[in-house]
Design an enzyme around this catalytic site. Sequence first.
Site, PDB file in Angstrom:
ATOM      1  CD1 TRP A 190       0.127  -6.086  -9.726  1.00 48.39           C
ATOM      2  CD2 TRP A 190      -2.069  -6.408  -9.488  1.00 48.39           C
ATOM      3  NE1 TRP A 190      -0.508  -4.966 -10.185  1.00 48.39           N
ATOM      4  CE2 TRP A 190      -1.858  -5.123 -10.059  1.00 48.39           C
ATOM      5  CE3 TRP A 190      -3.380  -6.823  -9.250  1.00 48.39           C
ATOM      6  CZ2 TRP A 190      -2.904  -4.261 -10.387  1.00 48.39           C
ATOM      7  CZ3 TRP A 190      -4.435  -5.965  -9.582  1.00 48.39           C
ATOM      8  CH2 TRP A 190      -4.183  -4.702 -10.137  1.00 48.39           C
TER       9      TRP A 190
ATOM     10  CE  LYS B  13      -3.290 -14.424 -29.060  1.00 51.56           C
ATOM     11  NZ  LYS B  13      -2.744 -15.468 -29.987  1.00 51.56           N
TER      12      LYS B  13
ATOM     13  CD  GLU C 190      -7.627   2.289 -10.124  1.00 51.34           C
ATOM     14  OE1 GLU C 190      -8.343   1.793 -11.012  1.00 51.34           O
ATOM     15  OE2 GLU C 190      -7.484   1.768  -8.997  1.00 51.34           O
TER      16      GLU C 190
ATOM     17  CD  GLU D  37     -11.929   0.189 -15.157  1.00 53.95           C
ATOM     18  OE1 GLU D  37     -13.091   0.485 -14.771  1.00 53.95           O
ATOM     19  OE2 GLU D  37     -11.099  -0.354 -14.433  1.00 53.95           O
TER      20      GLU D  37
END
Length: 278
Positions: free
Chosen positions: A58, A81, A136, A141
Site C-alpha cells: 500500500w 532500495k 501502532e 523513524e
Amino acid sequence: MDRIYINLKLFLTILFIINTLCVMSQPMAPKGYKWEVVKVLSDEFNDFDELKWNYSLWNYDAPNIMIKSQVSVKNGKLCIKAENHNDSVRWMKTGRIMSKAQISYPMYTECRMKAADISAYNTYWLNNGNSENRNEIDICENNANPNNPKTKHGIADFPYIMQSNIHHAVNGKNLRSPSAASTKFLSEKNKNKGKNFHEAYHTFGLYWEDDRKCHWFLDGEYVGFSSAQRKFTRELNIYFGLWSNSWDGFPNKKELDDNSKNTMYVDWIHTYKLCRKK
C-alpha cells in the site's frame, strides 16, 4: 501479571546504571521468568523467508510507490532500495515488508540497521489497522539526510535522531505519544556515540511492557519511554520500510540514482516473549 510488571520496572531502573558499562540486549528478565526467542519474528536475513514476511505494497502519498522488486536480501542483509520511477507523480519507487506473525506484550524486539543516505524515512515499527483505526508503535523513524532546513529538529541534528512514537487511532481520532533519542547523547564508552544513522549500523530496541507503556533502546542503551493515551487492544505485525514526505524534503533524483546512498540495510532482527521458567 501485575507483580511481573513491577519487577520489570525495577530492572529497567537498574539498566540506566549498567548500560554505561556494557551493551545490553533485551531487558533483564525478573526472577522466575526468561526471554524466549520468537522464531517467526526473528531473522538473520540469509535469504528472503516468505514464511515470515509479506511484501506490503500500500502506498504513502506521492511521490512514493511501493514495489516488490525494491526489496531484496543480499550478503546477509535485508535491502530496501529507493530509485527513480518512470512516473510524473509517483516518481520514487521503494519498498516495505511486514511480518506474517503478530505479537503482543510483554515482548522485546531489536534490529541492527543502517539508514539510506537520502532524504527519506528509514522505519522499523509495529502496526495493526489503518489510518482510521489502529494500534501502532514506531520504534525508529529516521531521516539520515533531510533536504528541508526547516525540519523540526534542525537539519544538523536530524540524521542522529531516532524518532519513536505510539499512535492509537479510533474512528479517525489519533492520539500520539512521541519520544526522541540522539546518538549524540549516548554514553562515552558507546562506539556509536555521535554517529549518524547512515554512516554506521545502529541497534534499535523496543520493550513493550504492558497495555500502555513502551521503552526505547538505542545501541544497547535505555533512552526513554512513551505511555499510550489509550490501552493497546491489538496484536501487531512488524514492519520495515523506506519512504519520503514533504515535511523534511524529498530526495533529489541524483541521490536516487546513487547506489551508495539509496538503500536501507537490516542486518538482523531478534524478537522475544517473556515466559515463565519451567
